[in-house]
Design an enzyme around this catalytic site. Structure first.
Site, PDB file in Angstrom:
ATOM      1  N   LYS A 199      95.508  49.890 103.021  1.00 62.29           N
ATOM      2  CA  LYS A 199      95.720  51.062 103.694  1.00 62.29           C
ATOM      3  C   LYS A 199      94.647  51.228 103.662  1.00 62.29           C
ATOM      4  O   LYS A 199      94.553  51.456 104.917  1.00 62.29           O
ATOM      5  CB  LYS A 199      95.858  51.902 102.313  1.00 62.29           C
ATOM      6  CG  LYS A 199      96.374  53.133 102.734  1.00 62.29           C
ATOM      7  CD  LYS A 199      96.354  54.055 101.528  1.00 62.29           C
ATOM      8  CE  LYS A 199      96.218  56.163 102.551  1.00 62.29           C
ATOM      9  NZ  LYS A 199      96.691  57.129 101.641  1.00 62.29           N
ATOM     10  N   GLY A 210      99.227  66.957  97.216  1.00 55.60           N
ATOM     11  CA  GLY A 210      99.042  67.597  96.612  1.00 55.60           C
ATOM     12  C   GLY A 210     100.179  69.026  96.244  1.00 55.60           C
ATOM     13  O   GLY A 210     101.179  69.169  95.312  1.00 55.60           O
TER      14      GLY A 210
END
Length: 325
Positions: A204, A12
């Site tokens: 993933k 982030g």
């Protein structure tokens, strides 16, 4: 366009710096020493090309920031349900929740069609906290590929990658998805809008559900656990079981199991995130990466004996370390 990144740790924070450098109206929600450092000195990003520091709007109180156009959630999966209520001041009538969380997402069966439409997953959304607190119509999926770390409070070290694949649950190229893609691209990030994001989620997840718990149990790095005959066989068994589940749900895998394991080995002496969390005394993402696949096995009536065994061992390992409730 107002963008809030909720959980501005390594990933982030990396995204936040890039957006701020591009002039976006971006705010960050963080906590502790990392937040204090950002508020005092700004947020520093170390990249291969050099080091830069930007002033950022950062708080631990969403009420300070107000309604957003996009709230990008980059917390660990188990950390999201407890803070849904806290996030409400960020959510206005047209706010989009961008789910950049590892593992099977809580919204997986929203607009998937068929008999499983609307199925809810207790492993990743206990008590339907996100389904009821956000509402699935707000969600935009995101598969996060970059690797980064918080090298010290207020400083992010970028390791590799800059792609954040986006996707609507129904596969459409919506205005909101394209607008965010454009904003991220203007910040130097790759943000393709994928019509089949669930395929990317599984590719993933394929590695995460196997490599992460095996590494936590053995303390082996990727190059070792992917080439040792015994642990490679365990990882392969888990991945084959997961593939059967995913294909029942309509997922198409672009590579085969052995190529995916070889790809893990090629990463080298990497310590997985679950092993890093175990060593650092942080809660491990067991339910999102592994428990969710066990739950999907029950949903699709698919036996998962290898997954079940590794899940039981990993849960006990976490419990004995005080890292699993």
């Amino acid at each position: 366009m107002k963008i809030c990144i909720f959980g501005a740790g390594a990933i982030g924070g990396y995204m936040g710096v890039k957006l701020a450098q591009a002039g976006a109206d971006v705010s960050l929600v963080a906590r502790g020493p990392h937040l204090a450092a950002m508020q005092e000195k700004g947020l520093t990003l170390i990249e291969e090309s050099g080091e830069s520091t930007v002033k950022v709007t950062a708080s631990d109180n969403p009420s300070d920031l107000g309604p957003q156009d996009y709230v990008i959630v980059t917390l660990k999966a188990h950390s999201v349900p407890p803070v849904v209520d806290k996030m409400q001041p960020l959510i206005g009538e047209n706010t989009t929740i961008v789910s950049g969380v590892n593992g099977v997402p809580w919204w997986y069966f929203h607009k998937i069609g068929g008999p499983l439409e609307g199925t809810r997953l207790s492993t990743v959304d206990p008590g339907n906290a996100q389904w009821d607190g956000f509402g699935p119509d707000r969600v935009l999926g995101c598969v996060v590929y970059p690797a980064a770390e918080v090298s010290e409070p207020g400083t992010i070290k970028h390791i590799e990658g800059n792609r954040f694949s986006l996707g609507e649950p129904d596969g459409s190229k919506s205005d909101r998805a394209l607008a965010l893609s454009k904003a991220l691209a203007s910040a130097g990030l790759k943000a393709p809008v994928r019509p089949r994001l669930r395929d990317e989620i599984w590719v993933k997840l394929w590695g995460n559900l196997s490599f992460n718990p095996i590494s936590a149990l053995t303390h082996a790095t990727l190059d070792v656990l992917c080439t040792d005959p015994g642990t490679r066989a365990v990882a392969r068994g888990m991945m084959v079981e997961a593939q059967e589940i995913a294909e029942k749900l309509g997922v198409k895998f672009p590579i085969d199991v052995d190529r995916r394991i070889d790809g893990g080995a090629a990463v080298g002496a990497h310590r997985t995130s679950m092993l890093q969390d175990l060593d650092a005394g942080r809660p491990m993402e067991i339910d999102a990466l592994l428990g969710s696949v066990h739950e999907l096995g029950k949903v699709t009536q698919t036996p998962t004996p290898t997954i079940d065994t590794v899940l039981a061992l990993t849960k006990l390992r976490a419990k004995t370390a005080g890292l699993y409730a």
